[in-house]
Design a protein around this motif. Structure first.
Motif, short mmCIF file in Angstrom:
data_model
loop_
_atom_site.label_atom_id
_atom_site.label_comp_id
_atom_site.label_asym_id
_atom_site.label_seq_id
_atom_site.Cartn_x
_atom_site.Cartn_y
_atom_site.Cartn_z
N LEU A 1 0.84 -1.20 0.00
CA LEU A 1 0.00 0.00 0.00
C LEU A 1 0.87 1.25 0.00
CD1 LEU A 1 -2.74 1.47 0.29
CD2 LEU A 1 -2.51 1.19 2.77
N ALA A 2 1.89 1.28 0.84
CA ALA A 2 2.78 2.44 0.91
C ALA A 2 3.48 2.65 -0.43
CB ALA A 2 3.80 2.24 2.02
N GLN A 3 3.89 1.57 -1.06
CA GLN A 3 4.57 1.69 -2.35
C GLN A 3 3.63 2.22 -3.43
OE1 GLN A 3 6.28 -1.98 -3.71
NE2 GLN A 3 7.22 -1.07 -5.53
N ALA A 4 2.38 1.71 -3.44
CA ALA A 4 1.41 2.15 -4.45
C ALA A 4 1.08 3.62 -4.28
CB ALA A 4 0.14 1.31 -4.36
N LEU A 5 0.93 4.08 -3.04
CA LEU A 5 0.64 5.50 -2.80
C LEU A 5 1.85 6.36 -3.11
CD1 LEU A 5 -1.40 5.23 0.53
CD2 LEU A 5 -2.30 5.65 -1.77
N GLY A 6 3.01 5.91 -2.69
CA GLY A 6 4.22 6.69 -2.92
C GLY A 6 4.53 6.84 -4.40
N ALA A 7 4.17 5.84 -5.20
CA ALA A 7 4.42 5.93 -6.65
C ALA A 7 3.63 7.05 -7.29
CB ALA A 7 4.06 4.59 -7.31
N HIS A 8 2.57 7.50 -6.65
CA HIS A 8 1.76 8.60 -7.18
C HIS A 8 1.97 9.88 -6.39
CE1 HIS A 8 -0.43 5.15 -8.94
NE2 HIS A 8 -0.67 5.98 -9.92
N GLY A 9 3.03 9.94 -5.62
CA GLY A 9 3.37 11.17 -4.91
C GLY A 9 2.54 11.43 -3.68
N VAL A 10 1.87 10.42 -3.13
CA VAL A 10 1.04 10.59 -1.95
C VAL A 10 1.90 10.39 -0.71
CG1 VAL A 10 -0.95 9.72 -0.65
CG2 VAL A 10 -1.03 9.85 -3.15
N ARG A 11 1.93 11.39 0.16
CA ARG A 11 2.76 11.34 1.36
C ARG A 11 1.93 11.38 2.64
NH1 ARG A 11 5.34 9.84 -2.11
NH2 ARG A 11 7.24 10.72 -3.04
N MET A 12 0.63 11.66 2.53
CA MET A 12 -0.22 11.68 3.72
C MET A 12 -1.66 11.41 3.28
SD MET A 12 -0.64 14.66 6.66
CE MET A 12 -1.50 15.83 5.64
N VAL A 13 -2.41 10.68 4.13
CA VAL A 13 -3.80 10.32 3.82
C VAL A 13 -4.67 10.62 5.03
CG1 VAL A 13 -5.37 8.51 3.02
CG2 VAL A 13 -2.95 8.45 2.33
N LEU A 14 -5.79 11.29 4.78
CA LEU A 14 -6.74 11.64 5.84
C LEU A 14 -8.09 11.00 5.53
CD1 LEU A 14 -7.57 13.36 8.35
CD2 LEU A 14 -8.11 15.20 6.74
N GLY A 15 -8.65 10.28 6.49
CA GLY A 15 -9.98 9.70 6.36
C GLY A 15 -10.95 10.39 7.28
N LEU A 16 -12.08 10.84 6.74
CA LEU A 16 -13.10 11.57 7.52
C LEU A 16 -14.41 10.79 7.46
CD1 LEU A 16 -12.44 15.07 5.94
CD2 LEU A 16 -11.67 14.32 8.20
N PRO A 17 -14.91 10.31 8.60
CA PRO A 17 -16.20 9.60 8.57
C PRO A 17 -17.34 10.54 8.21
CG PRO A 17 -15.52 9.99 10.83
CD PRO A 17 -14.37 10.43 9.96
N ILE A 18 -18.23 10.07 7.36
CA ILE A 18 -19.45 10.82 7.03
C ILE A 18 -20.52 10.38 8.00
CG2 ILE A 18 -21.16 11.32 5.27
CD1 ILE A 18 -19.09 10.66 3.16
N PRO A 19 -20.94 11.24 8.91
CA PRO A 19 -21.85 10.78 9.98
C PRO A 19 -23.23 10.41 9.46
CG PRO A 19 -21.59 13.17 10.04
CD PRO A 19 -20.62 12.67 9.01
N ALA A 20 -23.86 9.49 10.16
CA ALA A 20 -25.25 9.12 9.86
C ALA A 20 -26.17 10.17 10.47
CB ALA A 20 -25.55 7.74 10.43
N SER A 21 -27.45 10.11 10.08
CA SER A 21 -28.42 11.08 10.59
C SER A 21 -28.66 10.88 12.08
CB SER A 21 -29.74 10.95 9.83
OG SER A 21 -29.55 11.20 8.46
N GLY A 22 -28.57 9.64 12.54
CA GLY A 22 -28.77 9.34 13.95
C GLY A 22 -27.70 8.39 14.42
N PRO A 23 -27.97 7.66 15.49
CA PRO A 23 -26.99 6.68 15.97
C PRO A 23 -26.81 5.56 14.95
CG PRO A 23 -29.06 6.48 17.16
CD PRO A 23 -29.17 7.72 16.34
#
Length: 493
Positions: free
Chosen positions: A256-278
């Motif tokens: 995974l690190a090699q595949a991302l690095g091959a495209h110049g990706v040095r940092m990845v941020l994941g943001l959860p999309i909240p549901a309407s309720g619990p």
């Protein structure tokens, strides 16, 4: 004004406004402030004059210009000034001109209306003190402008929220405006716990060619991916928590690190999309950066806001789908006979009018076949209404199986039906009616064995209305009844 008043400050000027009287007023009031003052009635004429002879000061009087029409041309005048001063005289009623023109280059502005004397005084003061060049944009201001553009683009993406894929694509494209982001993606949780890659968008440079479906080895059922614990986008969707990987190798997945690095990706941020309720998140946003960088509290809060906006967009898309399904259901109930599943009388009348208009326009034949079940009351009285209902459904199903795709079967009454037959002459209508009669006579009906029908056929006349056609075909049906039933009669002209 004396020559002394403008001594040492005089320059050449170009005044632009589409109204001749305003150009004349400006010349009369302000010509003494310039060595030479020229005027133009629009952006095209001004561009020609500037190409032939530059002007020290460009004055754009925006009164009577139309923002929707004139902005590109006037903006090019601002863009071509190369640091020379531009003064915009902007009416207070349309200040939207200011940010729109500033996008093309620096300018100063004065809010109108200004009298000729006020304009002269303002110009004299500015020429005396010099037009202040726009201050250099600091890195912080540049980043703020970029973040505001991201927010604006994300809000505009809501216009596509009737479709999750279009919304996701527009949102990902907007997220690319965040400083350092080279690729953005949206994952959405579907029914059955299936997380899939809904949309992605990458920069033309840097991460060009990056496809997360290839990097993650699949585009669907991503919660079962062996990388769900390592890739922040999947981790955020599964856990509901923000995930930040500031070095791909920290995930413990060398491929995974090699595949991302091959495209110049040095940092990845994941943001959860909240549901309407619990409950589980709706999915996740994933931002891939070309370098690792710290985030401030305000920036992290902005990320949360973007995730909330994504949740709002997905909820809007869900509501749109539900509305369309409900509308389809209501339309079906309003146009379909509940017992037989064919068009009801009101919808049949509407379709008949449409076919009449089409037949008139293209000079095509149109036939109407009317039939009803012979002695249907005896079926109900002898065998009961459930058997009568079965007979109606069987007749409708038998007739529908014989019709062409563009023919329409209508239940026009209790045991009465009609067939709207486009592109059909009277002779072809008779043949169709005979097929219907024979097929219905042979159809087996549980509880009462068989029923028969009587039929009338009519072809639309050149100037005939739908009501007149229905009267003629019903008259033919009555004659078929009198002729002994289980037969076909052609309507008279």
């Amino acid at each position: 004004m004396s020559q002394q008043e403008g001594a040492g400050t005089r320059t050449t000027g170009l005044f632009v406004n589409p109204v001749g009287q305003r150009r004349a007023q400006f010349q009369h009031a302000c010509a003494g402030l310039f060595d030479e003052l020229r005027v133009a009635d629009g952006a095209e004429a001004a561009a020609l004059q500037l190409a032939a002879q530059p002007a020290g000061l460009l004055v754009l009087d925006l009164d009577r210009f139309d923002l929707a029409i004139d902005l590109p041309a006037l903006g090019q005048l601002v863009a071509g000034r190369a640091g020379q001063p531009v003064l915009a005289l902007c009416p207070f009623t349309n200040a939207r001109w200011l940010p729109a023109l500033m996008a093309f280059g620096p300018l100063e502005y004065a809010i109108g209306p200004l009298s000729p004397e006020e304009t002269r005084s303002y110009l004299h003061a500015r020429l005396q003190n010099g037009f202040t060049p726009a201050p250099a944009v600091s890195p912080a201001e540049a980043e703020l402008a970029a973040l505001l553009a991201v927010r604006s683009g994300a809000q505009q993406a809501l216009a596509e929220a009737d479709d999750t894929i279009r919304f996701g694509e527009r949102l990902c494209a907007a997220l690319l405006g965040w400083p350092g982001v080279v690729h953005a993606a949206m994952f959405q949780l579907r029914g059955g716990g299936d997380l899939r890659l809904e949309a992605q968008h990458g920069q033309h440079q840097g991460a060009a060619g990056l496809d997360l479906a290839q990097v993650l080895q699949r585009g669907e059922r991503l919660l079962q991916s062996p990388l769900r614990h390592a890739f922040p986008g999947l981790l955020a969707a599964a856990s509901g928590e923000m995930a930040l990987l500031d070095a791909p190798e920290k995930a413990g997945e060398p491929e995974l690190a090699q595949a991302l690095g091959a495209h110049g990706v040095r940092m990845v941020l994941g943001l959860p999309i909240p549901a309407s309720g619990p409950g589980a998140p709706r999915g996740a946003l994933c931002l891939l950066f070309d370098h690792a960088r710290p985030f401030s509290r305000a920036q992290l809060t902005a990320f949360d806001d973007l995730a909330q906006l994504a949740a709002f967009g997905l909820r809007m898309a869900e509501l749109m789908r539900e509305s369309e399904q409900l509308l389809g259901r209501v339309t079906h109930l309003a146009t379909t006979d509940a017992l037989t599943g064919v068009a009801n009388r009101r919808h049949g009348e509407y379709l008949m009018e449409l076919e009449i208009k089409r037949a008139r326009r293209y000079r095509l034949p149109l036939a109407l076949v009317a039939f009803d079940i012979d002695r249907f009351r005896n079926v109900n009285d002898t065998y009961g209404h459930p058997v009568g209902d079965m007979a109606l459904r069987t007749v409708a199903d038998t007739a529908r199986a014989l019709l062409r795709a563009n023919d329409v079967l209508v239940r026009s009454g209790g045991e009465e039906f009609q067939v709207i037959a486009p592109h059909t002459s009277a002779i072809d209508g008779l043949k169709l009616a005979e097929k219907l009669r024979a097929a219905i006579e042979q159809a087996e009906i549980p509880g009462c064995d068989h029923v028969t029908v009587s039929l009338g056929v009519a072809q639309l006349g050149e100037t005939e209305s739908g009501d007149s056609l229905a009267v003629r075909v019903n008259a033919a049906l009555v004659r078929a009844k009198r002729a002994g039933r289980n037969c076909v009669e052609l309507a008279m002209q």
